[in-house]
Design a protein around this motif. Structure first.
Motif, short mmCIF file in Angstrom:
data_model
loop_
_atom_site.label_atom_id
_atom_site.label_comp_id
_atom_site.label_asym_id
_atom_site.label_seq_id
_atom_site.Cartn_x
_atom_site.Cartn_y
_atom_site.Cartn_z
N GLU A 84 10.87 -3.85 -7.39
CA GLU A 84 11.80 -4.50 -8.31
C GLU A 84 11.05 -4.88 -9.57
N LYS A 85 11.74 -4.88 -10.69
CA LYS A 85 11.14 -5.33 -11.93
C LYS A 85 12.17 -6.07 -12.76
N SER A 86 11.68 -6.97 -13.61
CA SER A 86 12.58 -7.76 -14.44
C SER A 86 12.78 -7.07 -15.79
N GLU A 87 13.67 -7.65 -16.58
CA GLU A 87 13.93 -7.12 -17.93
C GLU A 87 12.69 -7.23 -18.81
N ILE A 88 11.82 -8.19 -18.49
CA ILE A 88 10.60 -8.35 -19.28
C ILE A 88 9.69 -7.15 -19.11
N PHE A 89 9.70 -6.59 -17.94
CA PHE A 89 8.79 -5.50 -17.55
C PHE A 89 9.30 -4.19 -18.15
N ASP A 90 9.04 -4.02 -19.45
CA ASP A 90 9.54 -2.81 -20.12
C ASP A 90 8.48 -1.71 -20.10
N ASP A 91 8.67 -0.69 -20.92
CA ASP A 91 7.79 0.47 -20.87
C ASP A 91 6.35 0.16 -21.28
N GLN A 92 6.14 -1.00 -21.88
CA GLN A 92 4.78 -1.38 -22.26
C GLN A 92 3.95 -1.85 -21.07
N PHE A 93 4.62 -2.14 -19.97
CA PHE A 93 3.95 -2.66 -18.80
C PHE A 93 3.85 -1.58 -17.72
N SER A 94 2.78 -1.63 -16.97
CA SER A 94 2.67 -0.79 -15.78
C SER A 94 1.78 -1.49 -14.76
N VAL A 95 1.96 -1.11 -13.50
CA VAL A 95 1.13 -1.65 -12.43
C VAL A 95 0.57 -0.50 -11.62
N GLU A 96 -0.55 -0.81 -10.98
CA GLU A 96 -1.23 0.22 -10.22
C GLU A 96 -2.05 -0.44 -9.13
N ARG A 97 -2.17 0.30 -8.03
CA ARG A 97 -3.09 -0.13 -6.97
C ARG A 97 -4.08 1.03 -6.81
N PRO A 98 -5.08 1.05 -7.65
CA PRO A 98 -5.89 2.27 -7.80
C PRO A 98 -6.76 2.62 -6.60
N ASP A 99 -7.20 1.61 -5.85
CA ASP A 99 -8.20 1.92 -4.83
C ASP A 99 -7.94 1.23 -3.50
#
Lengths: 113, 112
Positions: free
Chosen positions: A56-71
């Protein structure tokens, strides 16, 4: 007591620059979150992450934001091109079972100048 | 949509006095309710939570809260506060998803 660890504790960046905020969740937790708190305002949900994808993501979390679990241990929040209004305290949290209570990290204070 | 209202932005109280921090919520479905505490320059620490069962919930540091479904409230109480309880307290609600919706916070200031 297991902890959620966030680094750095403070970050100053110039407008337009990319920043990566890092978090090490509790090792046996499966649910991960980012929240932010603009100075003097309430804590706001940004994104939740489970099974290697955003749940889930909020309206704040636009295309400028990303998340990752790299390792498999770190959980990162990237802001591609920071704006002044991104200045806030960013909290990472993790949970073993989702909505029945999280453990929050101590936060990263991001200042965009 | 869910929302959380913390009616008092600041609550000043003398040490050893009782305190109640108010929280009301709105939601169309059953909810989980939480109180978090934020000490200066620190993160959010879970004080207590209501998931189901007994409506009186006991938490850490001597705090307790009572879930009142008819009044849609989840007020936090402590019978005798200490200077060290000075902090910001946040009420939060979660419905069918696992995100938390926070209130605006109540700053508890304990005076000697």
């Amino acid at each position: 007591e297991p902890e959620v660890t966030q680094t750095p504790s403070h970050q100053v960046t110039q407008m337009g620059q990319e920043v990566i905020l890092r978090c090490v969740p509790i090792s046996n937790h499966l649910y991960f979150y980012w929240y932010r708190q603009i100075l003097g305002q309430k804590v706001e949900f940004l994104v939740s992450f489970y099974n290697n994808e955003i749940s889930e993501k909020s309206e704040i979390f636009d295309d400028q934001f990303s998340v990752e679990r790299p390792d498999g241990s770190n959980f990162t929040l990237k802001i591609r091109s920071t704006k002044l209004e991104d200045s806030a305290m960013y909290f990472c949290a993790s949970s073993a079972q989702g909505r029945d209570g999280y453990t929050f990290g101590s936060g990263t204070r991001l200042t965009v100048v | 949509a869910q929302s959380v209202t913390q009616l008092d932005s600041q609550v000043p109280v003398f040490e050893e006095a009782p305190v109640e921090l108010r929280c009301n919520y709105s939601s169309s479905v059953s909810v989980y309710l939480f109180w978090y505490v934020q000490y200066p320059n620190q993160g959010l620490q879970l004080l207590l939570k209501y998931l189901s069962g007994s409506t009186l919930v006991k938490g850490i540091n001597g705090f307790e809260a009572e879930f009142n479904k008819s009044q849609t409230s989840f007020h936090l109480r402590k019978p005798s506060v200490h200077i060290s309880d000075t902090a910001e307290y946040f009420c939060a609600v979660s419905d069918n998803t696992d995100k938390l919706i926070f209130g605006t916070g109540t700053r508890l200031q304990v005076f000697p």
